[in-house]
Structures are given as C-alpha cells and as structure tokens.
Design a protein around this motif. Structure first.
Motif, mmCIF file in Angstrom:
data_model
loop_
_atom_site.group_PDB
_atom_site.id
_atom_site.type_symbol
_atom_site.label_atom_id
_atom_site.label_comp_id
_atom_site.label_asym_id
_atom_site.label_seq_id
_atom_site.Cartn_x
_atom_site.Cartn_y
_atom_site.Cartn_z
ATOM 1 N N ALA A 149 0.826 -1.211 0.000
ATOM 2 C CA ALA A 149 0.000 0.000 0.000
ATOM 3 C C ALA A 149 0.859 1.260 0.000
ATOM 4 N N ASP A 150 0.296 2.368 -0.480
ATOM 5 C CA ASP A 150 1.048 3.622 -0.535
ATOM 6 C C ASP A 150 1.070 4.298 0.832
ATOM 7 N N ASP A 151 1.837 5.396 0.923
ATOM 8 C CA ASP A 151 2.048 6.070 2.203
ATOM 9 C C ASP A 151 0.740 6.511 2.842
ATOM 10 N N GLU A 152 -0.140 7.092 2.052
ATOM 11 C CA GLU A 152 -1.391 7.611 2.592
ATOM 12 C C GLU A 152 -2.200 6.522 3.281
ATOM 13 N N HIS A 153 -2.307 5.359 2.643
ATOM 14 C CA HIS A 153 -3.101 4.279 3.213
ATOM 15 C C HIS A 153 -2.416 3.658 4.429
ATOM 16 N N PHE A 167 -3.343 -4.347 -3.184
ATOM 17 C CA PHE A 167 -3.586 -5.329 -4.241
ATOM 18 C C PHE A 167 -3.504 -4.678 -5.618
ATOM 19 N N GLU A 168 -4.064 -3.481 -5.736
ATOM 20 C CA GLU A 168 -3.996 -2.768 -7.013
ATOM 21 C C GLU A 168 -2.554 -2.448 -7.387
ATOM 22 N N ARG A 169 -1.794 -1.975 -6.414
ATOM 23 C CA ARG A 169 -0.397 -1.634 -6.687
ATOM 24 C C ARG A 169 0.432 -2.885 -7.009
#
Length: 249
Positions: A84-88, A145-147
């Motif tokens: 997941a990215d930083d924001e999440h 999952f998308e990333r």
C-alpha cells in the motif's frame, strides 16, 4: 457376485470421501463471498487462494470460524498492506492508535486486541474506532492489491534493519518505553495487560511522530515481515481470561 459388487462400490465411495475435497473446501468460495475483498483477491490470484484455503481450513478445524476469520485477516494484512502507498499505511496506523487509546481503559481487552486483533461484535466499547480501523485496513488492502497488480515491488528489510526500526520505536521520539513495559512485551501472552497496552501506544505514537514518509516506510517494512502466529492457540489462551472481550463461544 452381488455382494462383491456392493463391497467394491462401498470401498470406492469410502476412498472418494477420504481423498476428495473436504466440506470446508467444497464450500470455501461460497463462504469467502461473505468477504468481497478477499473473494476478489482470491479470484485474481489462484496461488493466494490456495493459501487462504489451506490456512483458514487448518484454523477452522482447531478453533472454528473465529479462528478462521482471524487467520484470513492476518493473511490479507500481511500479503497486501505491504504494497500500500504512504497515505493508506499512515491511515491504518492512525486508526490503530485511536483504537488502542480507546481500549486502554480496559487493559485486558487491549491485550486481547494486540494479540488477536478484532472481529465483528468484539470490544463493543471501541466499536466506532474499530469500525474505522476496519475501513482503513480494507482500503489499504485494496490499494495494496492494485499496486501489486500494477507491478509495484514488495518492500523488504533485513533482520538488522527491522531491529533498528524496533529499537527506535522503543526509544522515541515521543516517549521511551520503560523496562517494565519492555518486560511485559517480552512475556507475550503472559505479559501484564496494562503495561503491554501502554507500550504499544508509546510505540505507535513514536511511529507517527516521524515524518509521514519515514513513518509509512517503517510501518510498511514491519508489515512485510513474516510473522507466524498460532491464532488458534492465542485465542484459546486469551479466552481463558474472564473479561477478555473476544467472541469465545
């Protein structure tokens, strides 16, 4: 001849029942449909579906549906949130802190949450905070999952790097863990609930006190590490303590 044929048929049926898929496996996809995100990931990643099935069935056989759901949650978090990215990632950490701060009023429930996570209907005094945490986890898992599908690499760290992160989280910058808190954490299920809860809150505050990019990076590495937790044994031991807050029936 008739008796022989009947015996042969009975033998074949018995063999088929022993060698074929279990009832849990036959109903797996139908039951997984109750968890749309997990079901979607399983359809897209057959190898991960096998992991879901193998691990949840083993947990179910020993501890029923609470254990199976707990294992599924752990696999999803470990496999997907590391992408997941930083924001999440930061959103999950903030939500975890809010849940811990709410649960600290009931140290035994806080300890149960730290050791076994939470499921629907558990820890009713922190229902709102846990609902928000569940939403943050779901968003992070979907984003991860998308990333992953788009080719983002999984973050990894050596034991030395992880050790350095854990040491920093014990020292600050918000607050340093006391010797008593460190001792409670080291005793795991046997640790003092209040000390375990205060230690976890301090570490979470130390994590979130860092720059958001650095905080997310450290959290992502911690989430990517392979942790073997026997959720069946953990829940069984916690359920022997009155007032644990878990669904133990």
């Amino acid at each position: 001849m008739l008796l022989a044929a009947v015996a042969l048929l009975a033998g074949n049926l018995a063999y088929a029942s022993l060698s074929g898929p279990s009832a849990f496996a036959r109903d797996f996809d139908q039951n997984l449909a109750n968890y749309p995100l997990a079901a979607s990931i399983a359809r897209s990643d057959p190898d991960l579906r096998k992991v879901f099935l193998r691990e949840t069935e083993a947990a179910f056989n020993e501890g029923g549906w609470p254990a199976a759901r707990g294992v599924l949650n752990m696999i999803l978090a470990n496999e997907m949130e590391a992408y997941a990215d930083d924001e999440h990632i930061n959103a999950v950490d903030r939500a975890e802190l809010a849940a811990l701060l709410k649960l600290m009023r009931d140290p035994l429930a806080c300890k149960s949450f730290l050791m076994a996570g939470s499921q629907r209907g558990e820890f009713s005094d922190a229902a709102q905070e846990l609902a928000e945490l569940g939403a943050a986890h779901g968003a992070a898992i979907a984003n991860g999952f998308e990333r992953k599908t788009n080719g983002v690499a999984r973050s990894q760290a050596s034991d030395e790097e992880l050790g350095a992160i854990e040491m920093q989280l014990r020292l600050g910058p918000f607050a340093e863990l006391t010797r008593q808190e460190l001792g409670a954490q080291s005793r795991y299920l046997g640790g003092n609930p209040a000390l375990m809860c205060s230690a976890a809150i301090k570490k979470q505050l130390n994590l979130l006190s860092a720059d958001s990019v650095d905080s997310a990076h450290a959290s992502r590495l911690r989430r990517a590490r392979a942790i073997k937790i026997d959720i069946v044994e953990v829940r069984a031991k916690l359920c022997r303590e009155p007032g644990n807050g878990l669904s133990c029936s």
